[in-house]
Motif scaffolding. Structure first.
Motif, PDB file in Angstrom:
ATOM      1  N   LEU A 189       0.830  -1.209   0.000  1.00  0.00           N
ATOM      2  CA  LEU A 189       0.000   0.000   0.000  1.00  0.00           C
ATOM      3  C   LEU A 189       0.864   1.257   0.000  1.00  0.00           C
ATOM      4  O   LEU A 189       0.609   2.207  -0.749  1.00  0.00           O
ATOM      5  N   ARG A 190       1.900   1.258   0.820  1.00  0.00           N
ATOM      6  CA  ARG A 190       2.765   2.434   0.903  1.00  0.00           C
ATOM      7  C   ARG A 190       3.632   2.620  -0.345  1.00  0.00           C
ATOM      8  O   ARG A 190       4.143   3.713  -0.596  1.00  0.00           O
ATOM      9  N   ALA A 191       3.785   1.550  -1.116  1.00  0.00           N
ATOM     10  CA  ALA A 191       4.541   1.657  -2.360  1.00  0.00           C
ATOM     11  C   ALA A 191       3.714   2.283  -3.480  1.00  0.00           C
ATOM     12  O   ALA A 191       4.259   2.681  -4.513  1.00  0.00           O
ATOM     13  N   MET A 192       2.405   2.367  -3.261  1.00  0.00           N
ATOM     14  CA  MET A 192       1.541   2.957  -4.273  1.00  0.00           C
ATOM     15  C   MET A 192       1.758   4.464  -4.372  1.00  0.00           C
ATOM     16  O   MET A 192       2.103   5.126  -3.391  1.00  0.00           O
ATOM     17  N   MET A 193       1.570   4.991  -5.556  1.00  0.00           N
ATOM     18  CA  MET A 193       1.581   6.432  -5.737  1.00  0.00           C
ATOM     19  C   MET A 193       0.311   7.014  -5.121  1.00  0.00           C
ATOM     20  O   MET A 193      -0.691   6.311  -4.966  1.00  0.00           O
TER      21      MET A 193
END
Length: 241
Positions: A189-193
């Motif tokens: 999730l945190r890797a998403m833009m």
């Protein structure tokens, strides 16, 4: 209630066969809660089933259709992220007395599926008619975020080449039920833009949707209201004014 409705006819596979966007009037006959709806769909309360007998067949059909829409989204690569939600418990005077984990039920998923379907349909409609509008876009992870995710997951035994939908969903599925499940899902999730609003349609990576906008909550989100105004201008023929 005066509303702007997206009325869709769906094929058995969940694709939109035809749709109409129109000004409408909605007359509410029942005000249901999510817990009551979940209980009805579970079929565990005869008294509740009797109370809502006049709409229960429709609810069951809606639940079946929502599952079809969910399968369709997953089939095209929509990411299914697990998250932890909490709710605040209050006493009879409304004072907070505790916090507990909240697990969404079938009815919450039902509403989400129909909202997503309507939002996609409206976004495609706006694009097809070349109406100036605000889209909700979400781009694929950047190289920096991809590398950070790869470095975090590698020690846990999760690897991938490219951060496409199916590679990331494979990692999410592989971690389910394992001690590191929430760590992995949170990392992805945190890797998403960050999703944002743009006048150009660039698609939505997380949902694997070619067209997406916010249409379904005009009383909560101003971009939804902008979409409603654009649709209304199109319907009334005042778009060029």
């Amino acid at each position: 209630r005066l509303t702007l409705s997206c009325i869709m006819t769906l094929n058995p596979d969940g694709s939109v066969a035809e749709h109409t966007i129109a000004k409408s009037v909605i007359r509410t006959t029942e005000r249901m809660s999510y817990p009551d709806c979940n209980t009805l769909l579970a079929g565990t309360d005869a008294e509740l089933e009797e109370k809502y007998a006049h709409i229960l067949p429709m609810l069951r059909e809606m639940a079946a259709l929502a599952k079809t829409l969910e399968r369709r989204r997953k089939g095209r690569g929509s990411l299914d992220l697990t998250s932890r939600e909490t709710e605040i418990l209050c006493d009879e005077k409304g004072r907070p007395i505790g916090v507990q984990a909240r697990t969404p039920g079938e009815s919450e998923g039902l509403i989400e599926s129909f909202m997503l379907c309507a939002n996609e349909c409206v976004a495609r409609h706006l694009s097809d008619w070349e109406v100036p509008a605000i889209y909700r876009i979400h781009e694929k992870p950047s190289n920096e975020k991809t590398e950070a995710l790869r470095n975090l997951l590698a020690p846990l035994g999760y690897t991938f080449r490219e951060p496409d939908h199916f590679a990331l969903q494979g990692i999410l599925d592989s971690s389910r039920g394992k001690p590191e499940e929430y760590l992995v899902h949170t990392a992805v999730l945190r890797a998403m833009m960050k999703a944002r609003y743009e006048p150009q349609n660039l698609g939505h990576f997380g949902l694997a949707a070619d067209f997406y906008c916010h249409f379904t909550s005009p009383i909560r989100r101003y971009p939804d209201l902008m979409v409603h105004r654009a649709l209304t201008a199109l319907l009334e023929g005042t778009l060029e004014e």
